[in-house]
Structure formats: C-alpha cells, structure tokens
Design a protein around this motif. Structure first.
Motif, PDB file in Angstrom:
ATOM      1  N   LEU A 143      -2.288  -3.085  16.523  1.00  0.00           N
ATOM      2  CA  LEU A 143      -2.824  -2.323  15.382  1.00  0.00           C
ATOM      3  C   LEU A 143      -1.731  -1.841  14.447  1.00  0.00           C
ATOM      4  O   LEU A 143      -1.869  -1.941  13.215  1.00  0.00           O
ATOM      5  CB  LEU A 143      -3.661  -1.135  15.897  1.00  0.00           C
ATOM      6  N   PRO A 144      -0.618  -1.265  14.897  1.00  0.00           N
ATOM      7  CA  PRO A 144       0.429  -0.833  13.953  1.00  0.00           C
ATOM      8  C   PRO A 144       0.966  -1.988  13.145  1.00  0.00           C
ATOM      9  O   PRO A 144       1.233  -1.840  11.945  1.00  0.00           O
ATOM     10  CB  PRO A 144       1.492  -0.250  14.882  1.00  0.00           C
ATOM     11  N   LEU A 145       1.082  -3.161  13.740  1.00  0.00           N
ATOM     12  CA  LEU A 145       1.604  -4.311  13.005  1.00  0.00           C
ATOM     13  C   LEU A 145       0.632  -4.765  11.920  1.00  0.00           C
ATOM     14  O   LEU A 145       1.028  -5.129  10.796  1.00  0.00           O
ATOM     15  CB  LEU A 145       1.871  -5.463  13.984  1.00  0.00           C
ATOM     16  N   ILE A 146      -0.675  -4.719  12.247  1.00  0.00           N
ATOM     17  CA  ILE A 146      -1.697  -5.117  11.263  1.00  0.00           C
ATOM     18  C   ILE A 146      -1.688  -4.168  10.071  1.00  0.00           C
ATOM     19  O   ILE A 146      -1.778  -4.584   8.910  1.00  0.00           O
ATOM     20  CB  ILE A 146      -3.098  -5.137  11.918  1.00  0.00           C
ATOM     21  N   ALA A 147      -1.541  -2.845  10.369  1.00  0.00           N
ATOM     22  CA  ALA A 147      -1.538  -1.852   9.291  1.00  0.00           C
ATOM     23  C   ALA A 147      -0.358  -2.077   8.372  1.00  0.00           C
ATOM     24  O   ALA A 147      -0.471  -2.000   7.124  1.00  0.00           O
ATOM     25  CB  ALA A 147      -1.497  -0.449   9.886  1.00  0.00           C
ATOM     26  N   LEU A 148       0.824  -2.366   8.934  1.00  0.00           N
ATOM     27  CA  LEU A 148       2.013  -2.602   8.115  1.00  0.00           C
ATOM     28  C   LEU A 148       1.824  -3.841   7.240  1.00  0.00           C
ATOM     29  O   LEU A 148       2.239  -3.870   6.068  1.00  0.00           O
ATOM     30  CB  LEU A 148       3.227  -2.780   9.031  1.00  0.00           C
ATOM     31  N   ALA A 149       1.167  -4.838   7.805  1.00  0.00           N
ATOM     32  CA  ALA A 149       0.931  -6.059   7.018  1.00  0.00           C
ATOM     33  C   ALA A 149       0.016  -5.798   5.826  1.00  0.00           C
ATOM     34  O   ALA A 149       0.244  -6.281   4.715  1.00  0.00           O
ATOM     35  CB  ALA A 149       0.338  -7.139   7.931  1.00  0.00           C
ATOM     36  N   LEU A 150      -1.016  -5.020   6.064  1.00  0.00           N
ATOM     37  CA  LEU A 150      -1.949  -4.707   4.972  1.00  0.00           C
ATOM     38  C   LEU A 150      -1.273  -3.921   3.858  1.00  0.00           C
ATOM     39  O   LEU A 150      -1.510  -4.132   2.659  1.00  0.00           O
ATOM     40  CB  LEU A 150      -3.156  -3.930   5.519  1.00  0.00           C
ATOM     41  N   VAL A 151      -0.427  -2.955   4.252  1.00  0.00           N
ATOM     42  CA  VAL A 151       0.301  -2.150   3.256  1.00  0.00           C
ATOM     43  C   VAL A 151       1.204  -3.042   2.423  1.00  0.00           C
ATOM     44  O   VAL A 151       1.326  -2.929   1.212  1.00  0.00           O
ATOM     45  CB  VAL A 151       1.104  -1.037   3.953  1.00  0.00           C
ATOM     46  N   ALA A 152       1.885  -3.975   3.078  1.00  0.00           N
ATOM     47  CA  ALA A 152       2.797  -4.877   2.372  1.00  0.00           C
ATOM     48  C   ALA A 152       2.039  -5.739   1.367  1.00  0.00           C
ATOM     49  O   ALA A 152       2.477  -5.961   0.242  1.00  0.00           O
ATOM     50  CB  ALA A 152       3.542  -5.738   3.382  1.00  0.00           C
ATOM     51  N   ILE A 153       0.888  -6.248   1.809  1.00  0.00           N
ATOM     52  CA  ILE A 153       0.074  -7.088   0.905  1.00  0.00           C
ATOM     53  C   ILE A 153      -0.387  -6.290  -0.309  1.00  0.00           C
ATOM     54  O   ILE A 153      -0.359  -6.742  -1.447  1.00  0.00           O
ATOM     55  CB  ILE A 153      -1.128  -7.666   1.670  1.00  0.00           C
ATOM     56  N   SER A 154      -0.817  -5.026  -0.073  1.00  0.00           N
ATOM     57  CA  SER A 154      -1.297  -4.172  -1.171  1.00  0.00           C
ATOM     58  C   SER A 154      -0.202  -3.906  -2.174  1.00  0.00           C
ATOM     59  O   SER A 154      -0.391  -3.972  -3.387  1.00  0.00           O
ATOM     60  CB  SER A 154      -1.826  -2.853  -0.588  1.00  0.00           C
ATOM     61  N   CYS A 155       1.019  -3.629  -1.710  1.00  0.00           N
ATOM     62  CA  CYS A 155       2.140  -3.343  -2.611  1.00  0.00           C
ATOM     63  C   CYS A 155       2.476  -4.569  -3.442  1.00  0.00           C
ATOM     64  O   CYS A 155       2.768  -4.489  -4.641  1.00  0.00           O
ATOM     65  CB  CYS A 155       3.355  -2.910  -1.789  1.00  0.00           C
ATOM     66  N   ALA A 156       2.445  -5.736  -2.766  1.00  0.00           N
ATOM     67  CA  ALA A 156       2.757  -6.962  -3.494  1.00  0.00           C
ATOM     68  C   ALA A 156       1.728  -7.227  -4.595  1.00  0.00           C
ATOM     69  O   ALA A 156       2.056  -7.660  -5.701  1.00  0.00           O
ATOM     70  CB  ALA A 156       2.803  -8.130  -2.499  1.00  0.00           C
ATOM     71  N   THR A 157       0.445  -6.918  -4.279  1.00  0.00           N
ATOM     72  CA  THR A 157      -0.611  -7.126  -5.281  1.00  0.00           C
ATOM     73  C   THR A 157      -0.419  -6.218  -6.489  1.00  0.00           C
ATOM     74  O   THR A 157      -0.546  -6.621  -7.643  1.00  0.00           O
ATOM     75  CB  THR A 157      -1.993  -6.872  -4.662  1.00  0.00           C
ATOM     76  N   GLU A 158      -0.130  -4.925  -6.254  1.00  0.00           N
ATOM     77  CA  GLU A 158       0.072  -3.970  -7.354  1.00  0.00           C
ATOM     78  C   GLU A 158       1.253  -4.370  -8.222  1.00  0.00           C
ATOM     79  O   GLU A 158       1.215  -4.289  -9.455  1.00  0.00           O
ATOM     80  CB  GLU A 158       0.292  -2.572  -6.774  1.00  0.00           C
ATOM     81  N   GLU A 159       2.318  -4.831  -7.595  1.00  0.00           N
ATOM     82  CA  GLU A 159       3.485  -5.249  -8.374  1.00  0.00           C
ATOM     83  C   GLU A 159       3.137  -6.454  -9.258  1.00  0.00           C
ATOM     84  O   GLU A 159       3.557  -6.545 -10.412  1.00  0.00           O
ATOM     85  CB  GLU A 159       4.635  -5.596  -7.427  1.00  0.00           C
ATOM     86  N   GLY A 160       2.298  -7.363  -8.718  1.00  0.00           N
ATOM     87  CA  GLY A 160       1.910  -8.537  -9.501  1.00  0.00           C
ATOM     88  C   GLY A 160       1.056  -8.167 -10.699  1.00  0.00           C
ATOM     89  O   GLY A 160       1.219  -8.707 -11.795  1.00  0.00           O
ATOM     90  N   GLU A 185       0.977  -5.221 -12.373  1.00  0.00           N
ATOM     91  CA  GLU A 185       1.801  -4.540 -13.369  1.00  0.00           C
ATOM     92  C   GLU A 185       2.661  -5.515 -14.139  1.00  0.00           C
ATOM     93  O   GLU A 185       2.870  -5.392 -15.357  1.00  0.00           O
ATOM     94  CB  GLU A 185       2.683  -3.485 -12.684  1.00  0.00           C
ATOM     95  N   ALA A 186       3.164  -6.507 -13.418  1.00  0.00           N
ATOM     96  CA  ALA A 186       4.005  -7.511 -14.073  1.00  0.00           C
ATOM     97  C   ALA A 186       3.202  -8.305 -15.097  1.00  0.00           C
ATOM     98  O   ALA A 186       3.662  -8.582 -16.209  1.00  0.00           O
ATOM     99  CB  ALA A 186       4.619  -8.435 -13.032  1.00  0.00           C
ATOM    100  N   LYS A 187       1.956  -8.651 -14.724  1.00  0.00           N
ATOM    101  CA  LYS A 187       1.120  -9.401 -15.650  1.00  0.00           C
ATOM    102  C   LYS A 187       0.731  -8.565 -16.872  1.00  0.00           C
ATOM    103  O   LYS A 187       0.647  -9.059 -18.004  1.00  0.00           O
ATOM    104  CB  LYS A 187      -0.133  -9.900 -14.912  1.00  0.00           C
ATOM    105  N   LYS A 188       0.476  -7.261 -16.647  1.00  0.00           N
ATOM    106  CA  LYS A 188       0.162  -6.377 -17.772  1.00  0.00           C
ATOM    107  C   LYS A 188       1.331  -6.297 -18.748  1.00  0.00           C
ATOM    108  O   LYS A 188       1.168  -6.340 -19.971  1.00  0.00           O
ATOM    109  CB  LYS A 188      -0.196  -4.980 -17.264  1.00  0.00           C
ATOM    110  N   ALA A 189       2.511  -6.163 -18.218  1.00  0.00           N
ATOM    111  CA  ALA A 189       3.707  -6.081 -19.061  1.00  0.00           C
ATOM    112  C   ALA A 189       3.890  -7.369 -19.835  1.00  0.00           C
ATOM    113  O   ALA A 189       4.243  -7.374 -21.032  1.00  0.00           O
ATOM    114  CB  ALA A 189       4.922  -5.771 -18.203  1.00  0.00           C
ATOM    115  N   GLU A 190       3.642  -8.499 -19.148  1.00  0.00           N
ATOM    116  CA  GLU A 190       3.795  -9.789 -19.809  1.00  0.00           C
ATOM    117  C   GLU A 190       2.783  -9.957 -20.946  1.00  0.00           C
ATOM    118  O   GLU A 190       3.102 -10.440 -22.043  1.00  0.00           O
ATOM    119  CB  GLU A 190       3.626 -10.910 -18.772  1.00  0.00           C
ATOM    120  N   LEU A 191       1.514  -9.506 -20.683  1.00  0.00           N
ATOM    121  CA  LEU A 191       0.462  -9.589 -21.707  1.00  0.00           C
ATOM    122  C   LEU A 191       0.792  -8.731 -22.926  1.00  0.00           C
ATOM    123  O   LEU A 191       0.613  -9.136 -24.080  1.00  0.00           O
ATOM    124  CB  LEU A 191      -0.876  -9.157 -21.105  1.00  0.00           C
ATOM    125  N   LYS A 192       1.310  -7.539 -22.661  1.00  0.00           N
ATOM    126  CA  LYS A 192       1.678  -6.643 -23.753  1.00  0.00           C
ATOM    127  C   LYS A 192       2.757  -7.272 -24.630  1.00  0.00           C
ATOM    128  O   LYS A 192       2.718  -7.192 -25.868  1.00  0.00           O
ATOM    129  CB  LYS A 192       2.145  -5.304 -23.178  1.00  0.00           C
TER     130      LYS A 192
END
Length: 377
Positions: free
Chosen positions: A8-25, A27-34
């Motif tokens: 379970l701790p490993l699964i939670a860490l994986a989910l957090v990592a995926i979420s952070c990567a998604t948010e960064e993507g 924001e990057a696309k928003k900046a590019e569009l602007k």
C-alpha cells in the motif's frame, strides 16, 4: 491480505508521482498556449499594418483584399433650401375684460358659470335694486304732478295770465324731474349684468347673496372675436422678423394648419428670458379658442441654389464634419462645411457640388477607400 498491506505505501507513492507529473504537463501546455496566442496577436497586428500600407500604395491590392460592403445610396440635392424657427405661442383675445359692478346691492342671481359660452346681451347676474325701483315710483308720481302744474301754467302764460317766472319755474321743475327719472332708470338697468359681446366666462368672482359695490370685479370675460397669437422669440432673431412676414401656424390640439402674417413685433427685450414679443394676426378659424396652444413656423433663412444632404449621414472626427460618397465602387471620405439644418436636411456650404452619390444605409460600416456593393432599392 498481509502481503497487500505491505504494498500500500508503494502504491500511494506511485499515485502521487503520477498526479504531480500530470499537473506539470497541464501547466506547461497552458504556458505554451499563452505564448502562441501572444505570437498570433503580434502576427495579426503586423498583417493588418502591412495590408493598410499596401492598400494605400497599391489600389489593385485594395480591390482584391477589401471585402465588399453592401450599402444603399442617397443623392445630394441642389435647389431651394428654407430654414424656419419654430416657437410655441398662445391664442389670446383683445376682448379679454373684467366685468365690474356699476351699482351697489346684494346679488340676487348668478346664472353664469365658469367656462360657459354666452351671446351678446345675455344675463350674467342680477343685483337687488329694490330701493332704486321705489325711487323711480316716487319720481313718476312727482312727475305726474309736475306735468299737470306745467300744463296749467303754460295755458295761463299763453292767456297772458301770471308771470313769466312762474311759467319758467314750472317748466324747469318738470324737466329736472325728467332728467332724474332717466338717471334712476339707467341706474336700475345697471342692476342686470349682461355680456358686452359673445364670449366665454373665464372666472366668476361673486356669489349669491354677496353685497357688491360699484367697481367690484364680478367676472373675467373673454370674447371669441378679435383673436391673435402671442409668442416669445429669442433675441438672436432681432431684425430677422418684421411686420407682414409670413407665418405658418399649427394647432396641435385640433390638428389644423393655417398661414397668416406677423401683425406686430415687440420693441423691448425681456431681461428675464432674453426674448421679445411677436403678435400674429389670427383670422376666424373654427374650433380655435382663447388660450389654445399653437406652434409658429417662421422663415428666417432661404437659399435658392443650396446643396443639401440628409442630416443623419454627416459624421464628425477630429478634423471636422464628413460623409461618404461613392466613387467607382469605393466609399470616399469627403469633408464638408455644414450650414443650417431643418426638417432632417442640412445645407452644405463647402465640399459638395450637389451631384454626388452618398452612402446611405451602411454609412457607419464603411471607411475611406472601402469597396462597396450597392443594393437594389
């Protein structure tokens, strides 16, 4: 189950990592569009500037790249132009009088009421004249005796009996009584108040049973003849109007128009509103009554060879007044000098010859050198 708990701790860490990567993507696309939108705006602005420069330098480019705007047209006119001053006037009567009592007494009857139209001689009120009536009766009795004495004295005088003084005294007494009787009858007639001419009772200022004295105002009376119109004209028109000038008069309440003339022009400026009086002759017109509102249209300017255009087509900018004319399928901005405006037409003093075709409907959508397409009207 215990093995699952270990992961379970490993699964939670994986989910957090995926979420952070998604948010960064994201924001990057928003900046590019602007950034792309900024570049697009800059490019569009540069395109418009280049197009404007090319249109000025190359007419053929303007024809190819300017979208044709659908319009209708109007014609500039050359001919007679008249300007009128419109002011509000009021119908008045020269027979606007106050009727007063000529004898004293108590009011016995007041048949007149406010707003009532009466004819000449119609009874408006009656005053108690009983004392005058008794005086007349006494004078008539005395008159009978004086007549008898005079007739006897006259017969004696013709027979040369008696003195001339006795004859003259009898004659003078009879004539004096005749004058007194006539005066009393005149005073009696004053007890009946009659309309001096045909007209309308404006106000009734007495009541039944009221005691009046000579000179007391009883009625305000307005005649229906000798009507005229009075209006206040701005002092800026001093010298423009004169006696005998033609005037068009409209009565809005009865929807009627007549043409008449100025009968008098005031010589004094009212310091309160900076106007002077104008009096206009009013012929006999059915249904026109005193105090009725009228609209006077007085001509103050005329030009027999004026260029005129519809007033709504004239626009303004920092340089001055202008309108659009159609030249070989293009709208051309034409600066003009305007004169007077009346009845939605404006005189053009400079800038037009009078034979131009003007942009009518669509004049706010076009600009200088815009390609236009004239709609079938």
């Amino acid at each position: 189950m215990k093995a699952l708990y270990k992961f379970l701790p490993l699964i939670a860490l994986a989910l957090v990592a995926i979420s952070c990567a998604t948010e960064e993507g994201v924001e990057a696309k928003k900046a590019e569009l602007k950034e792309l939108k900024t570049q697009s705006n800059e490019i569009n602005s540069q395109i418009k500037e280049l197009e404007a420069e090319l249109m000025k330098l190359d007419p053929e480019f303007a024809k190819l790249n300017h979208k044709s705007i659908l319009i209708t047209t109007a014609q500039a006119k050359r001919g007679r132009f008249e300007h009128y001053v419109e002011v509000t006037g009021s119908v008045l009567s020269k027979k606007n009088v106050s009727i007063s009592a000529e004898t004293s007494g108590r009011i016995l009857e007041v048949p007149a009421i406010e707003g009532m139209r009466v004819s000449k001689g119609q009874v408006l009120a009656r005053i108690d004249t009983e004392s005058i009536q008794r005086s007349i009766e006494e004078l008539e009795n005395t008159m009978d005796l004086a007549n008898t004495l005079f007739e006897k004295q006259e017969r004696l005088w013709k027979q040369q009996i008696g003195t001339e003084v006795q004859y003259l005294e009898a004659k003078n007494r009879k004539e004096g009584l005749q004058r007194n009787l006539a005066s009393a009858k005149t005073e009696l007639a004053k007890g009946v108040i009659r309309a001096p001419f045909a007209g309308t009772i404006e106000t009734v200022q007495v009541r039944l049973g009221e005691l009046v004295q000579p000179g007391a105002s009883m009625f305000q009376f307005v005649g229906e003849s000798d009507l005229f119109i009075e209006a206040d004209i701005s002092e800026s028109y001093v010298g423009v109007l004169g006696k005998g000038d033609s005037v068009d008069v409209r009565f809005p309440s009865i929807n009627q128009e007549i043409q008449t003339k100025v009968s008098a022009v005031g010589a004094i400026i009212n310091p309160n509103n900076r106007t002077f009086k104008v009096e206009v002759y009013l012929p006999k017109v059915p249904m026109v009554k005193p105090n009725m509102i009228s609209v006077l249209k007085i001509q103050d300017y005329e030009h027999n060879d004026a260029v005129t255009v519809p007033s709504h087509l004239i626009l303004s900018d920092n340089r001055g007044d202008y309108l659009f004319v159609v030249v070989e399928g293009f709208a051309k901005k034409k600066y003009v000098e305007r004169g007077k405006t009346f009845d939605q037409e404006t005189e053009i003093l400079k800038g037009l010859e009078g034979n131009e075709v003007l942009v009518d409907k669509g004049f706010r959508e076009v600009g200088d050198n815009f390609n236009v397409n004239i709609a079938q009207q």
